[in-house]
Design an enzyme around this catalytic site. Structure first.
Site, PDB file in Angstrom:
ATOM      1  N   CYS A  13       0.824  -1.216   0.000  1.00 42.85           N
ATOM      2  CA  CYS A  13       0.000   0.000   0.000  1.00 42.85           C
ATOM      3  C   CYS A  13       0.861   1.270   0.000  1.00 42.85           C
ATOM      4  CB  CYS A  13      -0.914  -0.037   1.227  1.00 42.85           C
ATOM      5  SG  CYS A  13      -1.785   1.487   1.563  1.00 42.85           S
ATOM      6  N   CYS A  44       0.015   3.776   2.764  1.00 41.76           N
ATOM      7  CA  CYS A  44       0.493   3.233   4.047  1.00 41.76           C
ATOM      8  C   CYS A  44       1.976   3.535   4.226  1.00 41.76           C
ATOM      9  CB  CYS A  44       0.273   1.728   4.129  1.00 41.76           C
ATOM     10  SG  CYS A  44      -1.460   1.230   4.042  1.00 41.76           S
TER      11      CYS A  44
END
Length: 160
Positions: free
Chosen positions: A84, A87
């Site tokens: 991600c 993230c």
């Protein structure tokens, strides 16, 4: 020795970009040798040790949630994934905040662990990054996405 206060990695990189690589003898150990003068970098001190706990099993996740609820402990549950991009962007910020607010335990949960699939469904985790903020035994707030401004504001509001 001349002192340079460097409060961020960007400032340090700006210093480095202004000089030829051959002039830089040491970096982040004792200092920088630049045009015959040694400049020592003084980095800011952190406020406390990081309290990031990596969750490895459904049992550990459930125990951590129970602890945050039953003992009314301030906690942050950070749901993330290695693939991600957002993230990866917000992860260092969470690390800094865990040092700034050492009384708040941060639980890092990798959603790709197969053993967590059922628990994640029960919690309604459909996107990452997702952050659950616990205060006084209850989920006080939730944030989906990598909004640094919102993250800082929520941390300040709940945990100062």
């Amino acid at each position: 020795m001349h002192l340079i206060e460097a409060f961020s990695r960007m400032q340090v990189l700006k210093i480095m970009s202004r000089c030829a690589p051959t002039l830089i003898m040491r970096f982040f150990s004792l200092g920088i040798l630049l045009k015959g003068k040694v400049y020592t970098l003084v980095l800011p001190k952190t406020r406390g040790p990081s309290k990031i706990v990596s969750i490895e099993s459904e049992e550990q996740l459930n125990d951590s949630l129970r602890k945050a609820q039953d003992e009314s402990l301030p906690a942050l549950f950070y749901f993330t994934a290695a693939w991600c991009g957002p993230c990866k962007f917000i992860s260092p910020v969470i690390g800094q905040l865990s040092e700034k607010y050492p009384h708040v335990t941060t639980y890092k949960i990798d959603i790709d662990k197969d053993v967590l699939a059922e628990a994640l469904m029960k919690l309604g985790i459909h996107s990452v990054p997702t952050i659950h903020f616990f205060q006084n035994g209850k989920k006080a707030s939730e944030m989906v996405g990598a909004d640094v401004k919102q993250l800082n504001a929520t941390m300040e509001e709940l945990y100062k």
